[in-house]
Scaffold this active site. Sequence first.
Site, PDB file in Angstrom:
ATOM      1  N   CYS A 112       0.917  -1.142   0.045  1.00 52.93           N
ATOM      2  CA  CYS A 112      -0.127   0.009   0.003  1.00 52.93           C
ATOM      3  C   CYS A 112       0.722   1.237  -0.075  1.00 52.93           C
ATOM      4  O   CYS A 112       0.602   2.280  -0.740  1.00 52.93           O
ATOM      5  CB  CYS A 112      -0.872   0.015   1.078  1.00 52.93           C
ATOM      6  SG  CYS A 112      -2.276   1.329   1.354  1.00 52.93           S
ATOM      7  N   CYS A 113       2.056   1.395   0.816  1.00 51.78           N
ATOM      8  CA  CYS A 113       3.027   2.233   0.952  1.00 51.78           C
ATOM      9  C   CYS A 113       3.425   2.357  -0.516  1.00 51.78           C
ATOM     10  O   CYS A 113       3.872   3.644  -0.841  1.00 51.78           O
ATOM     11  CB  CYS A 113       3.794   2.449   1.960  1.00 51.78           C
ATOM     12  SG  CYS A 113       3.110   2.684   3.745  1.00 51.78           S
ATOM     13  N   CYS A 140      -1.098   8.336   7.475  1.00 48.35           N
ATOM     14  CA  CYS A 140      -2.437   8.114   6.662  1.00 48.35           C
ATOM     15  C   CYS A 140      -3.472   7.717   7.935  1.00 48.35           C
ATOM     16  O   CYS A 140      -3.184   7.193   9.101  1.00 48.35           O
ATOM     17  CB  CYS A 140      -2.538   6.828   5.826  1.00 48.35           C
ATOM     18  SG  CYS A 140      -1.620   7.376   4.363  1.00 48.35           S
ATOM     19  N   CYS A 143      -3.694   4.270   9.533  1.00 48.37           N
ATOM     20  CA  CYS A 143      -2.378   3.643  10.161  1.00 48.37           C
ATOM     21  C   CYS A 143      -1.702   4.609  11.196  1.00 48.37           C
ATOM     22  O   CYS A 143      -0.728   4.773  11.491  1.00 48.37           O
ATOM     23  CB  CYS A 143      -1.171   3.652   8.968  1.00 48.37           C
ATOM     24  SG  CYS A 143      -2.142   2.497   7.914  1.00 48.37           S
ATOM     25  N   CYS A 153       7.663   3.970   5.882  1.00 44.98           N
ATOM     26  CA  CYS A 153       6.669   4.044   4.701  1.00 44.98           C
ATOM     27  C   CYS A 153       7.503   3.766   3.420  1.00 44.98           C
ATOM     28  O   CYS A 153       6.800   3.358   2.378  1.00 44.98           O
ATOM     29  CB  CYS A 153       6.221   5.720   4.714  1.00 44.98           C
ATOM     30  SG  CYS A 153       7.347   6.711   4.259  1.00 44.98           S
TER      31      CYS A 153
HETATM   32  S1  SF4 Z   1       0.548   4.617   5.642  1.00 47.93           S
HETATM   33 FE1  SF4 Z   1      -1.191   2.962   5.570  1.00 47.93          FE
HETATM   34  S2  SF4 Z   1      -2.746   3.936   4.162  1.00 47.93           S
HETATM   35 FE2  SF4 Z   1      -0.936   5.258   4.059  1.00 47.93          FE
HETATM   36  S3  SF4 Z   1       0.042   4.416   2.152  1.00 47.93           S
HETATM   37 FE3  SF4 Z   1       1.023   3.361   4.025  1.00 47.93          FE
HETATM   38  S4  SF4 Z   1      -0.088   1.357   4.526  1.00 47.93           S
HETATM   39 FE4  SF4 Z   1      -1.238   2.636   2.897  1.00 47.93          FE
END
Ligand code: SF4
Length: 252
Positions: free
Chosen positions: A123-124, A205, A208, A231
């Site tokens: 996701c990151c 985010c 998170c 991240c």
């Molecule tokens: S902090 Fe969480 S929601 Fe944001 S990009 Fe990374 S995993 Fe995804």
Amino acid sequence: MPLEAPLAPATERAAELDARFARHGATAILRHALSDAQVGRIALVSSFGAEAAVLLHMVSVIDRTTPVIFLDTEMLFPETLAYQQALTDLLGLADVRLERPDRAQVFATDPDATLHRTQPDACCALRKAAPLARALAPFDAWITGRKRFQGGRRAGLPAFEADAAGRIKVNPLARWEPGDVTDYMVNNRLPRHPLVAHGYASLGCAPCTTPVAAGEDPRAGRWRGRGKTECGIHFDGGRVVRGTAGGAVHER
Ligand code: SF4
């Protein structure tokens, strides 16, 4: 028109710049970074998070047309988006570049925005690392808000360093202590991110990030209980190091 001389490798330039300016104050480092031909084309990467106002303010005083990259992961707190707009207006920042994840990639890999629950690293990569790489493509250097007191591999953070992509990273606040950040914010009457008052010492985010208790590491609320602390936008010798998003992305 004369042709510009090609820049030497980033590692050489970073070492030379760090030797010259590492002991200068944050504002002096930033002034050099924004004007020295050895640095090249430069942007500030800002998360518009808990401490981001410091560098944004410094940049606005030196040259408010400096490009500022803001990664909107589309998972941020609404308060962060409102704070970004308010700070941009307050400081008169003239070139804030909002970068979002690739639409087709999001539809293909995270259509219901739940990837963070099962594969936070992926996701990151989708929502932070790839957009940052796109946003930095036109630049030779970038500015971050990382600091030595944040610990880990940041303990020996230089003012100028080279990243894995061959860009110079400038860390004007590397030698700052937590009190310096607070003093600068107060002395310059800079507004705090609204969630700081609710215990969020580091902003990322929304899914998170949690508040932290008194005495906890400021970043303890990031990916709490997930075994993830980075991240992935800061690499050191090919290894992920504690990242900001703002900071900034930076900074955090
Ligand atoms: S902090 Fe969480 S929601 Fe944001 S990009 Fe990374 S995993 Fe995804």
